[in-house]
Design a protein around this motif. Structure first.
Motif, PDB file in Angstrom:
ATOM      1  N   UNK A  70       0.846  -1.194   0.000  1.00 43.48           N
ATOM      2  CA  UNK A  70       0.000   0.000   0.000  1.00 43.48           C
ATOM      3  C   UNK A  70       0.878   1.240   0.000  1.00 43.48           C
ATOM      4  N   UNK A  71       0.528   2.197  -0.854  1.00 39.08           N
ATOM      5  CA  UNK A  71       1.245   3.476  -0.934  1.00 39.08           C
ATOM      6  C   UNK A  71       0.239   4.618  -0.972  1.00 39.08           C
ATOM      7  N   UNK A  72       0.494   5.642  -0.177  1.00 37.75           N
ATOM      8  CA  UNK A  72      -0.213   6.918  -0.268  1.00 37.75           C
ATOM      9  C   UNK A  72       0.838   7.979  -0.539  1.00 37.75           C
ATOM     10  N   UNK A  73       0.602   8.817  -1.533  1.00 45.12           N
ATOM     11  CA  UNK A  73       1.533   9.902  -1.865  1.00 45.12           C
ATOM     12  C   UNK A  73       0.788  11.229  -1.780  1.00 45.12           C
ATOM     13  N   UNK A  74       1.340  12.155  -1.024  1.00 43.26           N
ATOM     14  CA  UNK A  74       0.763  13.492  -0.869  1.00 43.26           C
ATOM     15  C   UNK A  74       1.742  14.504  -1.437  1.00 43.26           C
ATOM     16  N   UNK A  75       1.328  15.199  -2.495  1.00 40.54           N
ATOM     17  CA  UNK A  75       2.167  16.229  -3.104  1.00 40.54           C
ATOM     18  C   UNK A  75       1.791  17.589  -2.534  1.00 40.54           C
ATOM     19  N   UNK A  76       2.796  18.448  -2.328  1.00 40.54           N
ATOM     20  CA  UNK A  76       2.576  19.783  -1.779  1.00 40.54           C
ATOM     21  C   UNK A  76       2.586  20.870  -2.846  1.00 40.54           C
ATOM     22  N   UNK A  77       2.693  20.468  -4.117  1.00 36.47           N
ATOM     23  CA  UNK A  77       2.739  21.422  -5.228  1.00 36.47           C
ATOM     24  C   UNK A  77       1.868  20.919  -6.368  1.00 36.47           C
ATOM     25  N   UNK A  78       1.402  21.845  -7.179  1.00 31.99           N
ATOM     26  CA  UNK A  78       0.649  21.469  -8.378  1.00 31.99           C
ATOM     27  C   UNK A  78       1.586  21.080  -9.513  1.00 31.99           C
ATOM     28  N   UNK A  79       2.806  21.625  -9.496  1.00 35.22           N
ATOM     29  CA  UNK A  79       3.777  21.346 -10.546  1.00 35.22           C
ATOM     30  C   UNK A  79       4.577  20.097 -10.186  1.00 35.22           C
ATOM     31  N   UNK A  80       5.131  19.428 -11.205  1.00 34.50           N
ATOM     32  CA  UNK A  80       5.998  18.272 -10.924  1.00 34.50           C
ATOM     33  C   UNK A  80       7.293  18.722 -10.270  1.00 34.50           C
ATOM     34  N   UNK A  81       7.989  17.831  -9.595  1.00 32.17           N
ATOM     35  CA  UNK A  81       9.274  18.208  -8.967  1.00 32.17           C
ATOM     36  C   UNK A  81      10.262  18.677 -10.027  1.00 32.17           C
ATOM     37  N   UNK A  82      10.988  19.747  -9.760  1.00 26.77           N
ATOM     38  CA  UNK A  82      11.966  20.245 -10.738  1.00 26.77           C
ATOM     39  C   UNK A  82      13.196  19.355 -10.783  1.00 26.77           C
ATOM     40  N   UNK A  83      13.938  19.391 -11.882  1.00 28.97           N
ATOM     41  CA  UNK A  83      15.202  18.637 -11.937  1.00 28.97           C
ATOM     42  C   UNK A  83      16.151  19.129 -10.852  1.00 28.97           C
ATOM     43  N   UNK A  84      16.902  18.213 -10.301  1.00 28.21           N
ATOM     44  CA  UNK A  84      17.885  18.580  -9.287  1.00 28.21           C
ATOM     45  C   UNK A  84      19.124  19.133  -9.982  1.00 28.21           C
ATOM     46  N   UNK A  85      19.520  20.333  -9.596  1.00 34.32           N
ATOM     47  CA  UNK A  85      20.676  20.988 -10.197  1.00 34.32           C
ATOM     48  C   UNK A  85      21.873  20.833  -9.266  1.00 34.32           C
ATOM     49  N   UNK A  86      22.921  20.232  -9.776  1.00 32.01           N
ATOM     50  CA  UNK A  86      24.138  20.062  -8.987  1.00 32.01           C
ATOM     51  C   UNK A  86      25.110  21.188  -9.332  1.00 32.01           C
ATOM     52  N   UNK A  87      25.529  21.923  -8.312  1.00 32.37           N
ATOM     53  CA  UNK A  87      26.447  23.032  -8.522  1.00 32.37           C
ATOM     54  C   UNK A  87      27.889  22.518  -8.616  1.00 32.37           C
TER      55      UNK A  87
END
Length: 382
Positions: free
Chosen positions: A343-360
Motif C-alpha cells: 500500500x502506498x499513499x503519496x501526498x504532493x505539496x505542489x501542483x507542478x511536478x518536482x523540478x530537476x535537481x541541479x548540482x552546482x
C-alpha cells in the motif's frame, strides 16, 4: 530503528482527559460509553501519565527544522497545494490485510466546525496482521476520535497520541463483544494543518519526505532490532527471541490491537511490551518540500527511502499524476520481488511536478598533489 530523543516532539505531562460533547454515530456507541466521562480516564486507556502533551499554541508557530529555512525567505509565503493518490495490491499473500485512508478536510468530513477555518488533512496506512479486523477498525474510527477531541485542532500532538491509545482501548472492548475481530495492525498517519506536517507512527510502516530530491525519514520502524525498543520491552517484562520477534510472536514492537495475544498488553497504566503509543515528528513545510510517501512495510522491503523518492520524482516528472505514480511504485515493488501486501499513499505539496535537481560545480578545481599521486601509485602496486 527508533526515533531518537531529539526527534520526538512534546514532553511528558499528565493527560487532561477527553471532553467530547458532540453526538456519535450508532456504530461508535461503545466509544462514546468509554470516553464520555470528561472527569476521569477510562480504565482501558491507561494514558494519564504516558500521553505526550503538545504545545498549547497553534502548530503554525512550531518547527523542529527551522534551521533549514533560508533566512532570505519568508516561510509564511508558502502555502501547500495538496494533491493525494493511493494504490494497494494484495501481493503474494493469500489475504489483503492492508488498508488506508485519505481525508482532505476532517472537519467537513465529520460535520463539525471550529474557530480556525483552515482545513486539516488526514492520511493513513494501516498494515494488519492476524486478520483485517484491527486495520479496518482503526481506519474507520481513528479519524473520528481525533476530530471529536476537545483539543482538536490546535494541540494535535496531544490529540493524536491520546486518540491512538483510546482507539486501541476501544478495539479491545469490541473484541470482547465479537472475538472474530481479534487481530492487530500497525498505524502510520500524517496530518497537514496549514504548513505544519505531523506524522504519528506505531509499527513498521514508513513515511518519507522529499526535500529537493533528498529523502527525509519522518518515521522510524518499530522493530525488535531497535535497541531503544528492546530496552523498553525488557523493562515491561517482555523479551526478544533469537529470531527478532517480540515475545516470540510479532515482528513489530508497537501496534494497535493484539489484545488476544497473552503477555502483549495490559489494561493498566503501566501497559505491556506491545505499545500502541505513537512516536511523533512535527515540522513546518517550506517550498523545498515536494511530497510525502507513506508505505506499508512491503514497500520498504524492496525500496530504500532514497530509492523510493528518486523513483517517485522520475515518474512525477514524466506525467505529474500522483495516483498513477502510486500504482507504478507498487508495480515496481512487485517486479523487485515483494511478497507482502503493498500500500502506498503519496501526498504532493505542489501542483507542478518536482523540478530537476541541479548540482552546482565546485568553485575550485581539485587536484592531487605529487606526493599524493606517488602514495596512490605505491598503494596500487602493492
Amino acid at each position: 530503528m527508533c526515533v531518537t530523543d531529539a526527534e520526538q516532539v512534546g514532553t511528558e505531562r499528565p493527560s487532561s482527559g477527553v471532553n467530547n460533547t458532540k453526538p456519535w454515530p450508532m456504530h461508535c456507541e461503545f466509544l462514546q460509553n468509554q470516553m464520555g466521562n470528561p472527569d476521569k480516564e477510562s480504565a482501558l486507556t491507561g494514558t494519564s501519565d504516558r500521553t505526550r502533551s503538545g504545545n498549547s499554541f497553534p502548530l503554525e508557530s512550531i518547527s523542529e527544522d527551522a534551521a533549514v529555512i533560508d533566512k532570505k525567505e519568508n516561510p509564511a509565503t508558502f502555502a501547500p497545494a495538496l494533491r493525494s493518490g493511493e494504490w494497494s495490491d494484495i501481493g503474494k499473500r493469500p489475504y489483503m490485510e492492508d488498508t488506508h485512508v485519505c481525508i482532505h478536510d476532517m472537519a467537513k468530513k465529520f460535520g463539525c466546525s471550529f474557530l480556525n477555518e483552515e482545513a486539516v488533512s488526514f492520511y493513513g496506512v494501516f498494515d494488519g496482521h492476524g486478520g483485517k479486523g484491527a486495520a479496518q477498525f482503526v481506519r474507520d474510527h481513528l479519524p473520528r476520535v481525533i476530530v471529536d477531541d476537545s483539543d482538536f485542532p490546535l494541540e494535535l500532538e496531544k490529540v493524536v497520541t491520546r486518540s491512538f491509545m483510546e482507539t486501541d482501548a476501544a478495539f479491545a472492548r469490541s473484541c470482547t463483544l465479537e472475538t472474530s475481530l481479534s487481530s492487530g495492525t500497525t498505524a502510520l498517519t500524517a496530518m497537514i494543518f496549514g504548513r505544519s506536517l505531523l506524522v504519528a507512527n506505531a509499527g513498521d510502516c514508513r513515511a518519507v519526505l522529499s526535500r529537493q530530491g533528498c529523502a527525509v525519514e519522518m518515521s522510524k520502524d518499530h522493530r525488535p532490532s531497535c535497541t531503544k525498543e528492546r530496552k523498553r520491552i525488557e523493562a515491561l517484562g517482555g523479551f526478544i527471541d533469537d529470531e527478532d520477534y517480540l515475545n516470540g510472536l510479532l515482528g513489530v514492537t508497537r501496534a494497535i490491537g493484539d489484545w488476544h495475544l497473552e503477555g502483549m498488553k495490559e489494561m493498566s497504566e503501566r501497559g505491556g511490551p506491545l505499545s500502541a503509543e505513537p512516536e511523533l515528528r512535527l515540522m513546518t513545510l517550506t517550498k523545498e518540500d515536494e511530497f510525502l510517501i507513506i508505505g506499508s512495510d512491503g514497500i520498504w522491503d524492496v525500496f530504500t527511502s532514497q530509492n523510493a523518492i528518486d523513483f517517485a520524482r522520475r515518474k512525477l516528472q514524466e506525467h505529474n499524476d500522483v495516483k498513477i505514480c502510486c500504482k507504478e511504485i507498487v508495480e515496481e515493488a512487485i517486479k523487485r520481488g515483494a511478497t507482502d501486501n503493498l500500500t502506498v499513499v503519496l501526498v504532493s505539496f505542489h501542483l507542478e511536478p518536482p523540478p530537476p535537481v541541479v548540482f552546482q560545480r565546485p568553485r575550485f578545481r581539485r587536484s592531487i598533489s605529487a606526493e599524493g599521486l606517488q602514495n596512490l601509485k605505491c598503494l596500487l602496486e602493492g
